[in-house]
Design a protein around this motif. Sequence first.
Motif, PDB file in Angstrom:
ATOM      1  N   LYS A 206       0.834  -1.210   0.000  1.00 28.32           N
ATOM      2  CA  LYS A 206       0.000   0.000   0.000  1.00 28.32           C
ATOM      3  C   LYS A 206       0.871   1.264   0.000  1.00 28.32           C
ATOM      4  O   LYS A 206       0.571   2.231  -0.710  1.00 28.32           O
ATOM      5  CB  LYS A 206      -0.934  -0.017   1.218  1.00 28.32           C
ATOM      6  CG  LYS A 206      -2.093  -0.986   1.091  1.00 28.32           C
ATOM      7  CD  LYS A 206      -2.940  -1.024   2.356  1.00 28.32           C
ATOM      8  CE  LYS A 206      -3.550   0.324   2.643  1.00 28.32           C
ATOM      9  NZ  LYS A 206      -4.422   0.284   3.847  1.00 28.32           N
ATOM     10  N   ARG A 207       1.942   1.227   0.786  1.00 23.36           N
ATOM     11  CA  ARG A 207       2.815   2.426   0.846  1.00 23.36           C
ATOM     12  C   ARG A 207       3.511   2.672  -0.503  1.00 23.36           C
ATOM     13  O   ARG A 207       3.585   3.799  -0.987  1.00 23.36           O
ATOM     14  CB  ARG A 207       3.835   2.264   1.970  1.00 23.36           C
ATOM     15  CG  ARG A 207       3.254   2.462   3.358  1.00 23.36           C
ATOM     16  CD  ARG A 207       4.367   2.628   4.388  1.00 23.36           C
ATOM     17  NE  ARG A 207       5.120   1.372   4.534  1.00 23.36           N
ATOM     18  CZ  ARG A 207       4.834   0.420   5.392  1.00 23.36           C
ATOM     19  NH1 ARG A 207       3.756   0.568   6.192  1.00 23.36           N
ATOM     20  NH2 ARG A 207       5.584  -0.649   5.468  1.00 23.36           N
ATOM     21  N   LEU A 208       4.021   1.600  -1.109  1.00 24.43           N
ATOM     22  CA  LEU A 208       4.668   1.751  -2.410  1.00 24.43           C
ATOM     23  C   LEU A 208       3.692   2.249  -3.462  1.00 24.43           C
ATOM     24  O   LEU A 208       4.039   3.110  -4.307  1.00 24.43           O
ATOM     25  CB  LEU A 208       5.287   0.420  -2.847  1.00 24.43           C
ATOM     26  CG  LEU A 208       6.506  -0.062  -2.037  1.00 24.43           C
ATOM     27  CD1 LEU A 208       6.926  -1.454  -2.487  1.00 24.43           C
ATOM     28  CD2 LEU A 208       7.680   0.922  -2.199  1.00 24.43           C
ATOM     29  N   LYS A 209       2.504   1.739  -3.413  1.00 25.39           N
ATOM     30  CA  LYS A 209       1.490   2.138  -4.389  1.00 25.39           C
ATOM     31  C   LYS A 209       1.123   3.603  -4.221  1.00 25.39           C
ATOM     32  O   LYS A 209       0.944   4.349  -5.200  1.00 25.39           O
ATOM     33  CB  LYS A 209       0.279   1.241  -4.257  1.00 25.39           C
ATOM     34  CG  LYS A 209      -0.749   1.441  -5.362  1.00 25.39           C
ATOM     35  CD  LYS A 209      -1.891   0.438  -5.233  1.00 25.39           C
ATOM     36  CE  LYS A 209      -2.890   0.635  -6.368  1.00 25.39           C
ATOM     37  NZ  LYS A 209      -4.016  -0.345  -6.279  1.00 25.39           N
ATOM     38  N   GLN A 210       0.982   4.033  -2.960  1.00 25.87           N
ATOM     39  CA  GLN A 210       0.643   5.438  -2.714  1.00 25.87           C
ATOM     40  C   GLN A 210       1.783   6.370  -3.177  1.00 25.87           C
ATOM     41  O   GLN A 210       1.550   7.428  -3.747  1.00 25.87           O
ATOM     42  CB  GLN A 210       0.365   5.637  -1.212  1.00 25.87           C
ATOM     43  CG  GLN A 210      -0.939   5.001  -0.745  1.00 25.87           C
ATOM     44  CD  GLN A 210      -1.104   5.109   0.760  1.00 25.87           C
ATOM     45  OE1 GLN A 210      -0.206   5.615   1.456  1.00 25.87           O
ATOM     46  NE2 GLN A 210      -2.263   4.639   1.253  1.00 25.87           N
ATOM     47  N   ALA A 211       3.060   5.933  -2.903  1.00 20.92           N
ATOM     48  CA  ALA A 211       4.204   6.768  -3.322  1.00 20.92           C
ATOM     49  C   ALA A 211       4.295   6.844  -4.832  1.00 20.92           C
ATOM     50  O   ALA A 211       4.579   7.918  -5.417  1.00 20.92           O
ATOM     51  CB  ALA A 211       5.502   6.192  -2.741  1.00 20.92           C
ATOM     52  N   SER A 212       4.014   5.723  -5.492  1.00 19.30           N
ATOM     53  CA  SER A 212       4.061   5.711  -6.962  1.00 19.30           C
ATOM     54  C   SER A 212       2.966   6.587  -7.542  1.00 19.30           C
ATOM     55  O   SER A 212       3.153   7.251  -8.559  1.00 19.30           O
ATOM     56  CB  SER A 212       3.928   4.273  -7.465  1.00 19.30           C
ATOM     57  OG  SER A 212       3.856   4.234  -8.870  1.00 19.30           O
ATOM     58  N   ALA A 213       1.822   6.600  -6.868  1.00 20.48           N
ATOM     59  CA  ALA A 213       0.708   7.414  -7.367  1.00 20.48           C
ATOM     60  C   ALA A 213       0.988   8.895  -7.173  1.00 20.48           C
ATOM     61  O   ALA A 213       0.619   9.734  -8.011  1.00 20.48           O
ATOM     62  CB  ALA A 213      -0.582   7.011  -6.660  1.00 20.48           C
ATOM     63  N   SER A 214       1.661   9.257  -6.042  1.00 15.61           N
ATOM     64  CA  SER A 214       1.915  10.679  -5.777  1.00 15.61           C
ATOM     65  C   SER A 214       3.091  11.198  -6.603  1.00 15.61           C
ATOM     66  O   SER A 214       3.122  12.368  -7.024  1.00 15.61           O
ATOM     67  CB  SER A 214       2.192  10.894  -4.283  1.00 15.61           C
ATOM     68  OG  SER A 214       3.326  10.136  -3.866  1.00 15.61           O
ATOM     69  N   GLN A 215       4.107  10.345  -6.847  1.00 12.01           N
ATOM     70  CA  GLN A 215       5.261  10.753  -7.642  1.00 12.01           C
ATOM     71  C   GLN A 215       5.535   9.672  -8.682  1.00 12.01           C
ATOM     72  O   GLN A 215       6.291   8.712  -8.425  1.00 12.01           O
ATOM     73  CB  GLN A 215       6.496  10.952  -6.758  1.00 12.01           C
ATOM     74  CG  GLN A 215       6.339  12.102  -5.766  1.00 12.01           C
ATOM     75  CD  GLN A 215       7.598  12.314  -4.938  1.00 12.01           C
ATOM     76  OE1 GLN A 215       8.645  11.713  -5.224  1.00 12.01           O
ATOM     77  NE2 GLN A 215       7.505  13.203  -3.964  1.00 12.01           N
ATOM     78  N   PRO A 216       4.907   9.784  -9.808  1.00  9.02           N
ATOM     79  CA  PRO A 216       5.114   8.762 -10.856  1.00  9.02           C
ATOM     80  C   PRO A 216       6.578   8.633 -11.230  1.00  9.02           C
ATOM     81  O   PRO A 216       7.292   9.629 -11.334  1.00  9.02           O
ATOM     82  CB  PRO A 216       4.258   9.264 -12.019  1.00  9.02           C
ATOM     83  CG  PRO A 216       3.228  10.149 -11.390  1.00  9.02           C
ATOM     84  CD  PRO A 216       3.924  10.815 -10.230  1.00  9.02           C
ATOM     85  N   GLY A 217       7.008   7.409 -11.360  1.00  7.91           N
ATOM     86  CA  GLY A 217       8.392   7.128 -11.732  1.00  7.91           C
ATOM     87  C   GLY A 217       9.317   6.993 -10.567  1.00  7.91           C
ATOM     88  O   GLY A 217      10.463   6.560 -10.711  1.00  7.91           O
ATOM     89  N   LEU A 218       8.818   7.399  -9.351  1.00  7.15           N
ATOM     90  CA  LEU A 218       9.670   7.278  -8.171  1.00  7.15           C
ATOM     91  C   LEU A 218       9.918   5.813  -7.832  1.00  7.15           C
ATOM     92  O   LEU A 218      11.024   5.437  -7.417  1.00  7.15           O
ATOM     93  CB  LEU A 218       9.024   8.013  -6.995  1.00  7.15           C
ATOM     94  CG  LEU A 218       9.798   7.959  -5.661  1.00  7.15           C
ATOM     95  CD1 LEU A 218      11.149   8.662  -5.807  1.00  7.15           C
ATOM     96  CD2 LEU A 218       8.983   8.594  -4.536  1.00  7.15           C
ATOM     97  N   ILE A 219       8.886   4.973  -7.946  1.00  7.22           N
ATOM     98  CA  ILE A 219       8.993   3.545  -7.629  1.00  7.22           C
ATOM     99  C   ILE A 219       8.976   2.772  -8.924  1.00  7.22           C
ATOM    100  O   ILE A 219       8.111   2.986  -9.777  1.00  7.22           O
ATOM    101  CB  ILE A 219       7.825   3.078  -6.737  1.00  7.22           C
ATOM    102  CG1 ILE A 219       7.712   3.946  -5.466  1.00  7.22           C
ATOM    103  CG2 ILE A 219       7.981   1.608  -6.371  1.00  7.22           C
ATOM    104  CD1 ILE A 219       8.926   3.869  -4.559  1.00  7.22           C
TER     105      ILE A 219
END
Length: 416
Positions: free
Chosen positions: A142-155
């Motif tokens: 869930k945390r990785l998904k949220q980070a990817s959604a807020s900053q595309p390309g970060l994850i």
Amino acid sequence: MRKLPCFIFAFTIMLASALTFAGCHSGAKGSDANAAETPSATVVAVARGSIVHKLNLAGQFQPYQVIDVHAKVSGYIRHIYVDIGDKVHQGQVLAILEVPELDAQLRGTGAELARSKDEITRAEHEVSRTESEHSALHNDYKRLKQASASQPGLIAEQELDDAQSKDLASEARVDAAKSALAAAKQQSEGAKADNERVGDLADYTRVTAPLDGVIIWRYADTGALIQAGTSSDTQSLPIVKLSQSTLLRLRLPVPEDAVEFIHEGATVTVNVDAIHRSFEGKVVRFTRNLNLATRTMETEIDVDNKDLSLTPGEYANTTIELERHDNVLTVPVQSVIRNGSQQSVLVVDASHHVQTRNIVTGLQGSNLIEVKSGLAEGDLVITGNQSNYQPGESVMTNLQPSTALDIDEEKSGGTK
């Protein structure tokens, strides 16, 4: 010469007196002749009374129940505590069997039950472990998904896919652990049931009385091998025969012509000559079926025998009241003239003349018969030799006392 007229006068007086006396004597003889010519009739007044029809029967006492007590399991008799004639109570131990292999089975099922309980505990711990692991992996995803959604390309997509895969795999392991727990519980239930079954069989090594009664026969002694009485295919030997003698059935063979009068609750007077005892009972059941060989119907009376004063097999003389008609008009049986289906009586009226009355009758006893119509209370009926009297004839009555009660007792077999 003067004496002659006096003599003639005296002679005339004597002749007149003689004629008068002769006339009177002749009249008296006529009156006696008329009285002698009037016939005499024995009569009884129509009165109200009671007619009772009873039936005398010989009956026999039977135990309320008789059972052979079998063992549920096969084994050797270690102890037997009763003998013939002993009184026992429901639940009392009659004998104890020795079944060594059953003890081993009981220990084995007990161990299996304990193992299944341990398996349930292990499965519960496994469920807790997989749930904790799934919770951690799910939160990482869930945390990785949220980070990817807020900053595309970060994850990186590969990292995100790996996290999702681990999350789904951990969820599957939780489901598997729960399934294993359910299977462990089912297995434990099976082990418990098997343990209870063997435990029940072990309890059956204590043979107990199923009811209060008396031991009337003993089939086995200490050390005897007893087969389990669980199948009609095996001729297993009972341990004892138990009779419920504290409550007896008194069975009466009621003849066919009395069956219609038998009903539940009918009063029965019982006399037991063997013990000089009399008491009253009630009809509680009957077969409602005739025995074709004897043309009788079995009828039963329940008799309390807590003191065991009555012995099964004893005979009793009983009297059943079949019919009772009280306060009805009655006349003697011998006063009724029967001509086919028509019945009549000869009545003497107030002017002492004979009349014929047609009547309708009811219950007949040994001496009296019920009159339903045709007569009134107080009417005088001729009680015998009716062929000697003619309607309209004048008679002198010889009144006899009336009977108020007639009890007709019929013996078994239809004889009175």
